[in-house]
Design a protein around this motif. Structure first.
Motif, PDB file in Angstrom:
ATOM      1  N   ASN A 671      60.578  -3.303   6.758  1.00 11.21           N
ATOM      2  CA  ASN A 671      61.821  -4.050   6.532  1.00 11.21           C
ATOM      3  C   ASN A 671      61.861  -4.660   5.139  1.00 11.21           C
ATOM      4  O   ASN A 671      62.909  -4.690   4.489  1.00 11.21           O
ATOM      5  CB  ASN A 671      61.980  -5.141   7.591  1.00 11.21           C
ATOM      6  N   LYS A 672      60.667  -5.158   4.715  1.00 14.67           N
ATOM      7  CA  LYS A 672      60.579  -5.756   3.378  1.00 14.67           C
ATOM      8  C   LYS A 672      60.848  -4.702   2.312  1.00 14.67           C
ATOM      9  O   LYS A 672      61.579  -4.941   1.335  1.00 14.67           O
ATOM     10  CB  LYS A 672      59.189  -6.370   3.186  1.00 14.67           C
ATOM     11  N   HIS A 673      60.273  -3.510   2.502  1.00 12.84           N
ATOM     12  CA  HIS A 673      60.499  -2.422   1.549  1.00 12.84           C
ATOM     13  C   HIS A 673      61.974  -2.028   1.528  1.00 12.84           C
ATOM     14  O   HIS A 673      62.558  -1.812   0.453  1.00 12.84           O
ATOM     15  CB  HIS A 673      59.640  -1.214   1.929  1.00 12.84           C
ATOM     16  N   ASN A 674      62.570  -1.946   2.725  1.00 10.26           N
ATOM     17  CA  ASN A 674      63.993  -1.598   2.801  1.00 10.26           C
ATOM     18  C   ASN A 674      64.858  -2.653   2.129  1.00 10.26           C
ATOM     19  O   ASN A 674      65.832  -2.336   1.446  1.00 10.26           O
ATOM     20  CB  ASN A 674      64.417  -1.427   4.254  1.00 10.26           C
ATOM     21  N   LYS A 675      64.453  -3.929   2.326  1.00 13.70           N
ATOM     22  CA  LYS A 675      65.210  -5.022   1.719  1.00 13.70           C
ATOM     23  C   LYS A 675      65.094  -4.962   0.195  1.00 13.70           C
ATOM     24  O   LYS A 675      66.078  -5.128  -0.530  1.00 13.70           O
ATOM     25  CB  LYS A 675      64.693  -6.361   2.242  1.00 13.70           C
ATOM     26  N   HIS A 676      63.860  -4.712  -0.287  1.00 11.03           N
ATOM     27  CA  HIS A 676      63.656  -4.620  -1.738  1.00 11.03           C
ATOM     28  C   HIS A 676      64.437  -3.442  -2.309  1.00 11.03           C
ATOM     29  O   HIS A 676      65.047  -3.545  -3.390  1.00 11.03           O
ATOM     30  CB  HIS A 676      62.163  -4.472  -2.052  1.00 11.03           C
ATOM     31  N   SER A 677      64.413  -2.307  -1.579  1.00 11.16           N
ATOM     32  CA  SER A 677      65.154  -1.132  -2.050  1.00 11.16           C
ATOM     33  C   SER A 677      66.645  -1.435  -2.127  1.00 11.16           C
ATOM     34  O   SER A 677      67.333  -1.006  -3.064  1.00 11.16           O
ATOM     35  CB  SER A 677      64.916   0.048  -1.102  1.00 11.16           C
ATOM     36  N   SER A 678      67.133  -2.204  -1.152  1.00  6.85           N
ATOM     37  CA  SER A 678      68.544  -2.581  -1.152  1.00  6.85           C
ATOM     38  C   SER A 678      68.867  -3.468  -2.354  1.00  6.85           C
ATOM     39  O   SER A 678      69.898  -3.297  -3.013  1.00  6.85           O
ATOM     40  CB  SER A 678      68.884  -3.293   0.152  1.00  6.85           C
ATOM     41  N   ILE A 679      67.960  -4.410  -2.666  1.00 11.97           N
ATOM     42  CA  ILE A 679      68.176  -5.308  -3.806  1.00 11.97           C
ATOM     43  C   ILE A 679      68.177  -4.510  -5.114  1.00 11.97           C
ATOM     44  O   ILE A 679      69.031  -4.723  -5.991  1.00 11.97           O
ATOM     45  CB  ILE A 679      67.099  -6.407  -3.833  1.00 11.97           C
ATOM     46  N   SER A 681      68.898  -1.352  -5.536  1.00 10.62           N
ATOM     47  CA  SER A 681      70.131  -0.553  -5.589  1.00 10.62           C
ATOM     48  C   SER A 681      71.317  -1.413  -6.013  1.00 10.62           C
ATOM     49  O   SER A 681      72.163  -0.978  -6.814  1.00 10.62           O
ATOM     50  CB  SER A 681      70.406   0.088  -4.230  1.00 10.62           C
ATOM     51  N   ARG A 682      71.362  -2.648  -5.487  1.00  8.13           N
ATOM     52  CA  ARG A 682      72.457  -3.549  -5.852  1.00  8.13           C
ATOM     53  C   ARG A 682      72.388  -3.946  -7.323  1.00  8.13           C
ATOM     54  O   ARG A 682      73.423  -4.036  -8.006  1.00  8.13           O
ATOM     55  CB  ARG A 682      72.425  -4.790  -4.963  1.00  8.13           C
ATOM     56  N   ARG A 685      73.671  -1.093  -9.383  1.00  6.53           N
ATOM     57  CA  ARG A 685      75.133  -1.009  -9.314  1.00  6.53           C
ATOM     58  C   ARG A 685      75.788  -2.059 -10.203  1.00  6.53           C
ATOM     59  O   ARG A 685      76.802  -1.793 -10.874  1.00  6.53           O
ATOM     60  CB  ARG A 685      75.599  -1.179  -7.869  1.00  6.53           C
TER      61      ARG A 685
END
Length: 784
Positions: A671-679, A681-682, A685
């Protein structure tokens, strides 16, 4: 002319068989009625015990949540950011905005927190972490809390938490409401309602509702509900979200509950024409009642099917009995009639010698036929004797059959029981190890044969020293009833039996590939003491969880158990939870080991209660992970969802918790990795959208994300290998090249569109990136 008449012997046999048939039928009906009542009562008791256990778990989870909220409240109240939002009179939005962001970050790690308000009616300033905005009391979306603060007085302050529905300002429609539990901390109870100051914490009601839904799923059948009501009869939680704050006071069973003085109990009620069993558990803080409604239809069907089956069996037996009474009376009379007629003929015609010899042969054949039929009858009786004896011994063991000494002597003789049930006896309880695997591997017939094989092996070995009877019990249990010599020493008996059981365990393992544990009772001196001894021995066998598989437990084992109750090691449990939150698996396992060590030597009930409490804490703290779709599909979820009582050894519990810790940390890391990946990506952008702004830099981006620029910069560089400023430069230079290749704009115009300035630094970067100077690049472009 001779008038035919019915033989009195035929009539006698018919009457005997008919009487026997009717007697057996009436006996079956009587016993079935008794068993029906006992089974119904046992089913009801089992439902009540299961529901009470589940409701106690729910009540404890609410208390635990209340404790967590209390600690969070103290953190919020002691926070300087709360003080700034409540008491700052300068209305400096920079200061207040920073305080709001910090208060929001303070509540983010706590998944159960819905929102936090700081309310100062004197300054007409309300802050909500839910929206991150400032409000006046006139435009604040939660009108109910304003009304509550302005009307409450010191004597009528409501009990916390307050179950409420609050508007969701972020919802698509205004009508959407969120179910919450509200805690109000008044800074001071001003006499003037318009000047009150308070901090308000709203907790998600869904946390408790999800737990109720998961626990309700354990109940058999579909006619079950778990309801939580407050002291006024209002529903404050329900498996159905729409029932929240629905008044149930008009229901007769709710009125009975509200008037009850007991902390827990159960009773029968009728709802909508159906019978329900109501089970309830009360909590002191908050003063709520946790209620389970179980439809009688969920368990009465089995009982009714037994009643119907019994009725048909009795009618079938009676019908067959009448038929066979007629047939058997004739078959029984035929050899007797022949014998009588032959004797008559022999007596009246004794002078015919040749006939006499033939009559003797005929008599011999008749007697052979009668002996053959008698042997067949005895074999049938012998086959039916074993289950009758086992049932009779079970009834004595469970205390549901009481007989006097004469009836005891007669029953023992009829059933072939050669033990002295009034002499020194000891119970040896055998329990199959790894019983869940045993159920999975074998069908019902094979399970019975294997239990029969275990009993035979143990009987063969133990009967060399002791008289015994075997009692086959349900589930994983076999019981040996041993007759002990009055002169034999207790320690000598235990030592001898231990050696015999070890031989039997080796033989069972060798020939059947199975294992069992044994538990020995204290000596008893009357069959009337067997029930109490069995209950005590069954309780002692539970300590297999400590002794392990293949153990031999004797009554003196209890001396190693501490009489005093060991309190729950809360500090170790908190250290364990903190280690898991930080992703430190080794420290979590070490804290768990210390947690178990502090429970060393405690009672079985205390040990299981503490482990169950730890399980609740894990479920509450990591509820989102444990209830995630991915985790629910795993085999580990099935293990964790079982009752703790189903584990046979402490090692099984350790392995399960160890796997659970690893899985929780794995999912957290994912989840932490997914959250970091989301950050990341943002951030990319934002750079792609705002690269034209020549002021774009790490600080502006971190302010937009409300995160530390140092942390955000490190996170970005770890993920991409470049700093944020380097990445911004790369994006701008790529766009410069694109415009140079595809437009006739001047260099100044291109740089303005790409957020760059015409400086020596730009020309240096251009040459370094593309290998040629800007002027040379343009010349080469014109040539092509």
């Amino acid at each position: 002319m001779k008038i035919p008449h019915k033989s009195p012997r035929k009539t006698l046999f018919a009457k005997m068989l008919l009487t026997l048939t009717i007697t057996v039928t009436l006996l079956i009906i009587g016993l079935s009625s008794l068993l029906y009542r006992n089974f119904f009562s046992a089913s009801l008791d089992n439902i009540n015990r299961m529901n009470t256990s589940i409701l106690s778990q729910t009540s404890y989870s609410m208390k635990y949540m209340d404790t967590l909220v209390s600690k969070f409240i103290n953190t919020v109240i002691m926070s300087p950011y709360t003080s700034v939002l409540l008491h700052n009179t300068d209305n400096d939005m920079v200061t207040l905005g920073a305080a709001l962001r910090n208060l929001d970050s303070l509540s983010l790690p706590h998944d159960y927190v819905y929102s936090v308000y700081t309310i100062n009616l004197a300054l007409n300033r309300i802050v909500s972490t839910e929206t991150g905005n400032f409000y006046t009391k006139e435009d604040f979306y939660d009108r109910d809390i304003i009304s509550l603060l302005q009307t409450v007085n010191k004597d009528s302050f409501p009990e916390m938490p307050i179950a409420r529905k609050i508007p969701n300002p972020q919802a698509a429609t205004v009508s959407e409401l969120a179910n919450v539990y509200t805690y109000i901390m008044l800074d001071s109870l001003e006499k003037n309602p318009s000047s009150r100051i308070a901090t308000v914490i709203n907790i998600k009601a869904s946390v408790l509702r999800d737990l109720i839904a998961s626990l309700n799923a354990k109940m058999a059948g579909s006619g079950n509900e778990i309801i939580v009501i407050d002291s006024k009869g209002t529903i404050v939680n329900h498996t159905s979200e729409s029932m929240f704050l629905h008044s149930a006071k008009q229901e007769s069973y709710i009125q009975t509950l509200l008037a009850a003085d007991q902390e827990s109990g159960s009773f029968k009620t009728n709802l909508n024409g159906q019978n329900y069993q109501v089970t309830f558990v009360s909590s002191d803080k908050p003063k709520w009642k946790f209620i389970s409604l179980t439809s009688y239809a969920t368990f009465i069907g089995t009982v009714d099917s037994i009643k119907t089956s019994t009725l048909w069996i009795c009618l079938t037996i009676l019908g067959l009995g009448l038929f066979f009474s007629f047939i058997m009376s004739r078959s029984l009379y035929i050899p007797v009639g022949r014998l009588v007629e032959t004797v008559k003929e022999h007596l009246t015609s004794a002078h015919h010698k040749d006939h006499s010899t033939n009559d003797i042969y005929f008599l011999q054949n008749v007697f052979k036929e009668m002996i053959t039929k008698n042997n067949e009858w005895e074999n049938k009786q012998r086959e039916q004797l074993a289950p009758l004896k086992n049932k009779w011994l079970q009834d004595i063991l469970f205390g549901i059959r009481f007989v006097d000494q004469e009836a005891l002597r007669v029953s023992q003789k009829e059933l072939g029981i050669h033990l002295n049930l009034n002499g020194p006896l000891r119970l040896l309880l055998l329990r199959l190890d790894n019983y869940r695997d045993f159920l999975d591997l074998f069908n019902e017939k094979d399970r019975w044969l294997l239990k029969f094989g275990i009993a035979n092996i143990v009987n063969e070995i133990v009967s060399e020293e002791y008289k015994l009877e075997t009692i086959y019990l349900e589930n994983d249990q076999l019981l040996l009833l041993l007759e002990i010599s009055p002169s034999e020493n207790v320690e000598t008996t235990e030592c001898a039996l231990k050696g015999l059981i070890e031989l039997a365990q080796k033989a069972v393992n060798q020939y059947l590939k199975l294992s069992f544990s044994a538990t020995l009772s204290i000596p008893v001196y009357s069959y009337l003491q067997l029930n109490e001894a069995y209950s005590d021995t069954l309780a002692l066998s539970s300590y297999r969880i400590i002794a392990g598989h293949g153990s031999f437990l004797i009554p003196t084992f209890r001396s190693s158990i501490k009489d005093t109750l060991i309190s729950f090691p809360e500090s170790k449990a908190k250290l364990l939870l903190d280690s898991l939150k930080l992703g430190h698996l080794d420290k979590a396992k070490e804290a768990y080991s210390d947690f178990i060590s502090q429970l060393s030597g405690t009672t079985y009930e205390n040990l299981l209660s503490s482990i169950m409490q730890l399980s609740f804490m894990l479920r509450t703290t990591f509820n989102i992970i444990l209830e995630s779709h991915e985790f629910r599909k795993s085999e580990l979820f099935q293990i964790v969802s079982r009752n703790i009582e189903q584990f046979e050894t402490i090692e099984e519990i350790h392995e399960t918790f160890s796997s659970l810790f690893s899985e929780i940390i794995r999912v957290m890391e994912q989840n932490k990795h997914n959250k970091h990946s989301s950050i990341i990506s943002r951030i990319i952008r934002v750079i792609e959208d705002q690269y034209r702004d020549n002021n774009l830099n790490l600080r502006i981006i971190s302010d937009e994300f409300q995160m530390s620029n140092v942390y955000l910069g490190k996170l970005f560089k770890d993920a991409t290998g470049k700093s944020v400023s380097e990445y911004i430069t790369d994006v701008r230079m790529n766009h410069v090249k694109h415009l140079l290749d595809n437009s006739n704009l001047s260099t100044k115009q291109i740089l303005e569109q790409c957020g760059l300035e015409e400086t020596n630094y730009f020309y240096t970067i251009f040459k370094k990136r593309f290998g040629v100077s800007l002027s040379q690049y343009k010349i080469d472009k014109n040539k092509t």
